[in-house]
Design a protein around this motif. Structure first.
Motif, short mmCIF file in Angstrom:
data_model
loop_
_atom_site.label_atom_id
_atom_site.label_comp_id
_atom_site.label_asym_id
_atom_site.label_seq_id
_atom_site.Cartn_x
_atom_site.Cartn_y
_atom_site.Cartn_z
N SER A 1 75.92 63.68 108.43
CA SER A 1 75.05 63.94 109.57
C SER A 1 75.41 63.08 110.76
O SER A 1 75.77 61.91 110.62
N THR A 2 75.31 63.68 111.93
CA THR A 2 75.47 62.95 113.17
C THR A 2 74.10 62.70 113.78
O THR A 2 73.07 63.17 113.26
N ILE A 3 74.08 61.97 114.90
CA ILE A 3 72.82 61.69 115.59
C ILE A 3 73.13 61.39 117.04
O ILE A 3 74.24 60.91 117.37
N PHE A 4 72.20 61.70 117.93
CA PHE A 4 72.40 61.41 119.35
C PHE A 4 71.02 61.36 120.02
O PHE A 4 70.21 62.27 119.85
N TRP A 5 70.77 60.27 120.70
CA TRP A 5 69.45 60.09 121.33
C TRP A 5 69.37 60.92 122.61
O TRP A 5 70.29 60.88 123.42
N PRO A 6 68.29 61.66 122.86
CA PRO A 6 67.15 61.91 121.96
C PRO A 6 67.21 63.29 121.31
O PRO A 6 66.25 63.72 120.68
N ASP A 7 68.36 63.99 121.51
CA ASP A 7 68.41 65.41 121.14
C ASP A 7 68.63 65.67 119.66
O ASP A 7 68.09 66.61 119.11
N LEU A 8 69.49 64.88 119.02
CA LEU A 8 69.79 65.07 117.60
C LEU A 8 69.15 63.95 116.80
O LEU A 8 69.29 62.78 117.13
N ASP A 9 68.48 64.33 115.72
CA ASP A 9 67.77 63.35 114.90
C ASP A 9 68.11 63.59 113.44
O ASP A 9 68.64 64.64 113.06
N PHE A 10 67.80 62.59 112.63
CA PHE A 10 67.86 62.75 111.17
C PHE A 10 66.48 62.45 110.63
O PHE A 10 65.89 61.41 110.92
N LYS A 11 65.94 63.38 109.81
CA LYS A 11 64.61 63.21 109.23
C LYS A 11 64.63 63.60 107.76
O LYS A 11 65.32 64.55 107.38
N PHE A 12 63.89 62.86 106.96
CA PHE A 12 63.65 63.26 105.58
C PHE A 12 62.19 63.01 105.25
O PHE A 12 61.52 62.18 105.88
N GLN A 13 61.70 63.75 104.27
CA GLN A 13 60.31 63.59 103.84
C GLN A 13 60.27 62.99 102.45
O GLN A 13 61.03 63.39 101.56
N ASN A 14 59.36 62.04 102.27
CA ASN A 14 59.12 61.50 100.93
C ASN A 14 58.18 62.46 100.21
O ASN A 14 56.96 62.37 100.33
N ASP A 15 58.75 63.42 99.49
CA ASP A 15 57.94 64.40 98.77
C ASP A 15 57.67 63.99 97.33
O ASP A 15 57.32 64.82 96.50
#
Length: 587
Positions: free
Chosen positions: A478-492
């Protein structure tokens, strides 16, 4: 001497009645009737009375038998002659089977219909009260007497259900209030309206239910409890004096000043649902309005937290603080700002407990390392790219994600700019490598993504790179770039998730601590397909040109496999198409 005539038997003939006009001389009184017939008539009359009395008594006994008088019915059920318990049982049996009682009730409000289930609004027949009403009144030997059932309904539930079903009806009541524009109070005069009233709606429903037709619920006049004159009086007696000058609060840890602006923001002079204004200070608004001033006298509580020692997380206990009791201060503050005796009020400090204590953290079940992932970065620790990776890792270390919550890398670190200590390093912009602040953080993002991926946590948002770099696993990066690209995960998972990071001179590692839900998480890849060769692009030499050797493009699939009990119980597919990275020549 006895004669022959004396020896004859004596024969008594019945005496014949002689007509009065034939035998009575003129002026003579009529003789009294014989006594024997009179006695016979009295005897017959007495016997008749006794017979009638006996019949009436028997009828009375029959009529008055039981607690419920004869002839009494409720909803068509004959309760006459029954005991209270028997009448209650009979009525309960009928209510349980009567469709008119159990079916949704139809109501109309200004032409708008609503179908409400009796159970949802507390609509029912009060059997005990109904039986009590049936037991009163006179019995009836002939015919029946219908007793209306006693109906009850929860007025608040009915009101809420009606408002949801029919929406806005009538005309809104304008509630009275005193508002502030800066420090200037303004009167908002009340205005009557028409709308649903809980008591009126309940009365209409109780009267019309079980009639077999839709119940029409009338609107009621809604007149505010506070008049316009009373609002004007509040402006002069409460609002203006309140903001006339600052108020000094004393405490055991010193004093602070409540400025008029803070008073205006926290003094509430708004009518309630009935339009009644009760002046009060809102403690939460007052705390927000005072802001940094509270730091002068308060000691913040410290939450329990996790710390890493020896490569393992340990719980650090929290500590109590001291906070100004604004809820207790509010009534005294109201008295102070509306009086002429002074502008000083005594405050008190109370114990402020931590929002999270050690027991809370213990219950999260963070007991083992469930996954770890490492990537290798080029250039050594001294390169700007490596420093950006390490800085992001330090910001994320110790991040706690509670069950059900979603972690956002952009939200956690905030902007990664020069002011935050990030440096220029290569980034991909518009399909070209060029220097950009925060370059390299994508490698940390990929490492974090894989650690949560192999922990079996839910992927919410990630985007692989446009070009493939062999230091990352294909597709699952995964890549990331402020503020357009994000990385998210949920603690399910049902357990807390704690993130640990570590680095060496060549690697960055992310570990996830929790309690294992899956025995193992693994990956299977498909073969690469639709392979494309990189083009050659010549760019002007300079700081913005970064020469590359070029990489082919391709499309590939990856399946995340969840293992439980020795078998794969779930599969999750990821697919990505990589563009060919051009061979850039700087000239």
């Amino acid at each position: 001497m006895t004669t022959a005539s004396d020896r004859q038997p004596t024969v008594r003939l019945p005496q014949q009645a002689t007509p009065t006009h034939d035998r009575l001389p003129p002026g003579a009184a009529a003789p009294a009737p014989p006594a024997a017939p009179k006695r016979r008539r009295l005897l017959v009359t007495g016997l008749t009375v006794l017979a009638l009395a006996a019949g009436a008594g028997a009828a009375a006994v029959w009529t008055l038998h039981g607690d419920i008088p004869r002839g009494v019915t409720v909803l068509g059920v004959d309760l006459g002659g029954r005991s209270r318990a028997g009448a209650s049982a009979a009525l309960h049996t009928h209510l349980a089977s009567d469709p008119a009682v159990t079916a949704p009730v139809q109501l109309t409000v200004e032409g708008r219909g609503a179908r409400l289930r009796p159970a949802d609004i507390g609509l029912t027949v009060d059997v005990d009260a109904t039986v009590d009403a049936a037991s009163r009144g006179r019995p009836s030997l002939f015919g029946t007497r219908a007793v209306a059932p006693i109906v009850t309904v929860d007025a608040a539930l009915l009101d809420a259900a009606l408002r949801q079903a029919v929406g806005t009806v009538g005309t809104s009541m304008r509630a009275p209030a005193v508002t502030f524009t800066g420090l200037t109070p303004k009167a908002v005069h009340p205005r009557a309206g028409r709308g649903l009233d809980p008591r009126t709606s309940a009365q209409a429903l109780k009267a019309g239910w079980l009639s077999g037709t839709a119940v029409t619920v009338p609107l009621a006049e809604l007149r505010p409890a506070t008049t316009a004159a009373e609002v004007d009086e509040l402006v002069e007696t409460v609002a203006r004096p309140a903001v006339a000058a600052p108020v000094t609060v004393t405490s055991e840890r010193g004093t602070l000043t409540i400025p008029p602006a803070a008073i205006a923001k926290s003094l509430l002079l708004t009518g309630d649902a009935s339009g009644r204004i009760v002046p009060r200070f809102d403690p939460a608004r007052l705390r927000a309005a005072l802001g940094p001033q509270l730091k002068r006298i308060e000691v913040p509580a410290k939450d329990a937290s996790f710390a890493f020692a020896g490569g393992k997380p340990t719980i650090v206990a929290g500590a109590e603080g001291r906070a100004l009791d604004l809820a207790g201060l509010a009534p005294r503050l109201l008295e102070t700002v509306t009086s002429t005796s002074g502008r000083t009020v005594a405050g008190s400090l109370t114990t402020a407990a931590p929002a999270t204590d050690a027991a809370d953290l213990q219950r999260l079940g963070i007991t083992e390392k469930v996954s770890t992932f490492t990537t290798k970065f080029p250039g050594g620790l001294s390169s700007p790219r490596s420093q950006n990776i390490i800085q992001a890792a330090e910001q994320v270390r110790g991040a706690l994600v509670l069950p059900g919550k979603t972690f956002s890398l952009n939200k956690h670190t905030g902007e990664r700019g020069y002011r935050q200590g990030y440096k220029d390093a290569p980034v991909i912009v518009g399909g070209h490598l060029q220097p950009g602040v925060g370059g390299g953080v994508s490698q940390f993002t990929t490492t974090l993504f894989n650690a949560t991926y192999y922990a079996g946590l839910k992927d919410v948002e990630h985007k692989p790179h446009s070009f493939y770099f062999d230091r990352y696993p294909a597709v699952i990066e995964s890549t990331i770039f402020w503020p357009d690209l994000d990385f998210k995960f949920q603690n399910d998972s049902p357990y807390g998730v704690l993130i640990d990071t570590a680095h060496t001179s060549e690697t960055i590692t992310v570990s996830v601590w929790s309690t294992k839900v899956w025995d193992k998480v693994s990956t299977e890849w498909s073969d690469r397909r639709n392979v494309t060769s990189p083009p050659t692009i010549t760019k002007p030499d300079g700081p913005s040109c970064i020469a590359t050797g070029g990489l082919p493009g391709f499309t590939q699939d990856a399946w995340r496999l969840f293992h439980k009990g020795g078998k794969v119980v779930k599969r999750e597919k990821f697919t990505w198409k990589y563009d060919p990275e051009p061979r850039f020549i700087c000239s």
